[in-house]
Design a protein around this motif. Structure first.
Motif, PDB file in Angstrom:
ATOM      1  N   UNK A 168      58.972  44.182  30.836  1.00 46.99           N
ATOM      2  CA  UNK A 168      57.858  44.017  31.377  1.00 46.99           C
ATOM      3  C   UNK A 168      58.027  44.293  33.009  1.00 46.99           C
ATOM      4  N   UNK A 169      55.998  44.460  32.939  1.00 42.28           N
ATOM      5  CA  UNK A 169      55.794  44.440  34.713  1.00 42.28           C
ATOM      6  C   UNK A 169      54.392  43.797  35.325  1.00 42.28           C
ATOM      7  N   UNK A 170      54.427  43.612  35.649  1.00 38.58           N
ATOM      8  CA  UNK A 170      54.367  42.628  37.010  1.00 38.58           C
ATOM      9  C   UNK A 170      52.581  43.288  36.929  1.00 38.58           C
ATOM     10  N   UNK A 171      51.239  42.773  37.861  1.00 37.28           N
ATOM     11  CA  UNK A 171      50.696  44.382  37.611  1.00 37.28           C
ATOM     12  C   UNK A 171      50.691  44.240  39.555  1.00 37.28           C
ATOM     13  N   UNK A 172      51.623  43.977  40.631  1.00 34.21           N
ATOM     14  CA  UNK A 172      52.444  44.723  41.476  1.00 34.21           C
ATOM     15  C   UNK A 172      53.236  45.823  41.559  1.00 34.21           C
ATOM     16  N   UNK A 173      53.574  45.441  40.527  1.00 33.73           N
ATOM     17  CA  UNK A 173      55.258  46.686  40.067  1.00 33.73           C
ATOM     18  C   UNK A 173      54.442  47.480  38.929  1.00 33.73           C
ATOM     19  N   UNK A 174      53.004  47.799  38.771  1.00 31.87           N
ATOM     20  CA  UNK A 174      52.798  48.460  37.836  1.00 31.87           C
ATOM     21  C   UNK A 174      52.104  49.936  38.511  1.00 31.87           C
ATOM     22  N   UNK A 175      52.417  51.057  37.811  1.00 30.31           N
ATOM     23  CA  UNK A 175      52.404  52.440  37.985  1.00 30.31           C
ATOM     24  C   UNK A 175      51.159  53.156  37.253  1.00 30.31           C
ATOM     25  N   UNK A 178      38.633  40.352  31.119  1.00 31.78           N
ATOM     26  CA  UNK A 178      38.474  39.082  30.981  1.00 31.78           C
ATOM     27  C   UNK A 178      39.950  39.090  32.094  1.00 31.78           C
ATOM     28  N   UNK A 179      40.205  37.655  32.921  1.00 27.90           N
ATOM     29  CA  UNK A 179      41.307  37.650  34.207  1.00 27.90           C
ATOM     30  C   UNK A 179      42.119  36.252  33.436  1.00 27.90           C
ATOM     31  N   UNK A 180      42.807  36.033  33.410  1.00 22.43           N
ATOM     32  CA  UNK A 180      43.883  35.087  32.999  1.00 22.43           C
ATOM     33  C   UNK A 180      44.554  34.562  33.897  1.00 22.43           C
ATOM     34  N   UNK A 181      44.832  33.464  34.239  1.00 21.29           N
ATOM     35  CA  UNK A 181      45.682  32.214  34.636  1.00 21.29           C
ATOM     36  C   UNK A 181      46.979  32.665  34.055  1.00 21.29           C
ATOM     37  N   UNK A 182      47.849  32.757  35.317  1.00 21.69           N
ATOM     38  CA  UNK A 182      49.126  32.299  34.834  1.00 21.69           C
ATOM     39  C   UNK A 182      49.373  31.086  33.967  1.00 21.69           C
ATOM     40  N   UNK A 183      50.091  31.058  32.886  1.00 22.96           N
ATOM     41  CA  UNK A 183      50.449  29.041  32.624  1.00 22.96           C
ATOM     42  C   UNK A 183      49.268  28.659  32.732  1.00 22.96           C
ATOM     43  N   UNK A 184      48.233  28.932  32.098  1.00 22.76           N
ATOM     44  CA  UNK A 184      46.776  28.187  31.552  1.00 22.76           C
ATOM     45  C   UNK A 184      46.676  27.630  30.555  1.00 22.76           C
ATOM     46  N   UNK A 185      47.565  28.687  29.209  1.00 23.44           N
ATOM     47  CA  UNK A 185      46.974  28.382  27.988  1.00 23.44           C
ATOM     48  C   UNK A 185      48.605  27.985  27.129  1.00 23.44           C
ATOM     49  N   UNK A 186      48.815  26.975  26.748  1.00 22.66           N
ATOM     50  CA  UNK A 186      50.861  27.519  26.585  1.00 22.66           C
ATOM     51  C   UNK A 186      50.719  28.618  25.536  1.00 22.66           C
ATOM     52  N   UNK A 187      49.875  29.293  25.126  1.00 27.86           N
ATOM     53  CA  UNK A 187      50.176  30.635  24.526  1.00 27.86           C
ATOM     54  C   UNK A 187      50.600  31.515  25.972  1.00 27.86           C
ATOM     55  N   UNK A 205      56.384  36.749  28.936  1.00 26.83           N
ATOM     56  CA  UNK A 205      58.032  37.343  29.339  1.00 26.83           C
ATOM     57  C   UNK A 205      57.949  37.226  30.883  1.00 26.83           C
ATOM     58  N   UNK A 206      58.267  37.468  31.952  1.00 31.07           N
ATOM     59  CA  UNK A 206      58.332  37.921  33.675  1.00 31.07           C
ATOM     60  C   UNK A 206      59.031  38.893  33.410  1.00 31.07           C
ATOM     61  N   UNK A 207      58.170  39.558  35.055  1.00 29.21           N
ATOM     62  CA  UNK A 207      58.005  40.860  35.500  1.00 29.21           C
ATOM     63  C   UNK A 207      59.785  40.381  35.440  1.00 29.21           C
ATOM     64  N   UNK A 226      59.405  35.752  38.177  1.00 26.91           N
ATOM     65  CA  UNK A 226      58.832  34.101  38.022  1.00 26.91           C
ATOM     66  C   UNK A 226      57.625  34.205  37.820  1.00 26.91           C
ATOM     67  N   UNK A 227      56.961  35.640  37.499  1.00 27.47           N
ATOM     68  CA  UNK A 227      55.462  36.660  37.719  1.00 27.47           C
ATOM     69  C   UNK A 227      55.492  36.750  35.761  1.00 27.47           C
ATOM     70  N   UNK A 228      54.626  35.978  34.784  1.00 32.03           N
ATOM     71  CA  UNK A 228      54.559  35.785  33.696  1.00 32.03           C
ATOM     72  C   UNK A 228      53.519  37.294  33.252  1.00 32.03           C
ATOM     73  N   UNK A 229      53.904  38.548  32.431  1.00 29.56           N
ATOM     74  CA  UNK A 229      52.611  39.372  32.229  1.00 29.56           C
ATOM     75  C   UNK A 229      53.177  39.652  30.731  1.00 29.56           C
ATOM     76  N   UNK A 230      51.730  40.868  30.217  1.00 28.60           N
ATOM     77  CA  UNK A 230      51.983  41.154  29.714  1.00 28.60           C
ATOM     78  C   UNK A 230      51.887  42.523  28.951  1.00 28.60           C
TER      79      UNK A 230
END
Length: 294
Positions: A35-42, A1-10, A15-17, A22-26
């Motif tokens: 917290x790390x965004x997809x660009x920073x994930x290794x 499942x893909x999830x767009x940042x800011x698409x839901x109140x949850x 937290x941001x990377x 400015x990039x929210x991530x779970x």
């Protein structure tokens, strides 16, 4: 499942990377939990890590040991798993070139039990107090075919073993096997015989490779066939030190077994304890032979 940042109140509560606020991530780094965004994930063996933790140069506090990628023997996974193998080859080649330019180095560094031979008081050799020869002889080669064959074997066997064991354990295996080969050659060969070459250590790598392949349920026939061929050459040529080969092989089998079969909760104790026991045997053999020659 893909999830767009800011698409839901949850999603707005995520937290941001830490590198891109400015990039929210779970997703969080499995080592430092930032917290790390997809660009920073290794990608890691378990989850993802941030770039700083991968380089071991950052993080908020020390990383949990359980989250660090480990080899089958508990060693640290490194960017260049053949680094120490390359260094060993470079040292051997450098010594070979030095001997070609200064042939007297061969006599100075090779393993010699005693000279003059017993029953005279030795003035040169291991029995004369030159114990360093047990180590330096492991890096001495005279003929091009000798160093060529040994270095090809070291590259072929050493690289995979270094990757499987980790650098420290691999280096311990190499030197323990080489010293065991030197000690057995010192004990059983005639005192004036010059013994040299990396073959003792390489036969130790043969033994450890067989143990590792058995542990991983790999087909042992290729390594056994290669070992048998090498043993045929060992006992078929009078100029080859069978003592060094057998000493290294036995030490490699014992040390390799301790490395890959050590229980996780006492891994380091068993692994380095096995190395210590083999080194103790080396010391005992050396003391016995020295007593015989002096």
């Amino acid at each position: 499942m893909n999830q767009e940042a800011g698409s839901t109140p949850q999603a707005q509560n995520l937290p941001g990377c830490y590198r891109h606020p400015d990039r929210e991530t779970g997703i969080r780094c499995t080592r430092c939990e930032r917290p790390i965004c997809p660009e920073c994930m290794v990608s890691a063996s378990v989850g993802f890590q941030c770039p700083e933790c991968v380089r071991d140069g950052g993080g908020s506090g020390p990383a949990p040991a359980a989250a660090r990628p480990r080899t089958i023997a508990g060693g640290t996974v490194t960017a260049d798993p053949r680094l120490f193998t390359k260094i060993l080859i470079a040292v051997n080649v450098a010594m070979y070139l030095a001997i070609q330019m200064q042939p007297s180095l061969l006599r100075d560094l090779a393993l010699i039990g005693a000279w003059p031979p017993a029953p005279f008081s030795p003035t040169e050799g291991v029995a004369g107090g030159e114990y360093y020869r047990l180590v330096t002889s492991m890096f001495v080669h005279e003929q091009i075919w000798h160093i060529g064959f040994n270095m090809l074997s070291l590259w072929w066997l050493g690289g995979p073993l270094e990757a499987a064991l980790g650098r420290a354990r691999y280096l311990a295996l190499y030197f323990v096997s080489g010293l065991a080969g030197s000690a057995l050659a010192y004990l059983l060969a005639t005192p004036v015989t010059q013994t040299f070459g990396a073959s003792g250590a390489i036969f130790g790598l043969f033994g450890a490779t067989a143990v590792l392949m058995r542990k991983l349920n790999y087909d042992l026939r290729p390594i056994i066939a290669l070992l048998v061929i090498n043993l045929i050459f060992t006992f078929g040529w009078s100029s080859i030190s069978w003592q060094a080969h057998i000493g290294g092989l036995v030490a490699g089998l014992i040390t390799g077994y301790g490395m890959v079969h050590a229980p996780r909760e006492r891994r380091a104790l068993v692994q380095y304890g096995t190395c210590a026991l083999v080194l103790l045997a080396v010391v005992v053999l050396t003391v016995i032979r020295t007593a015989q020659l002096t």
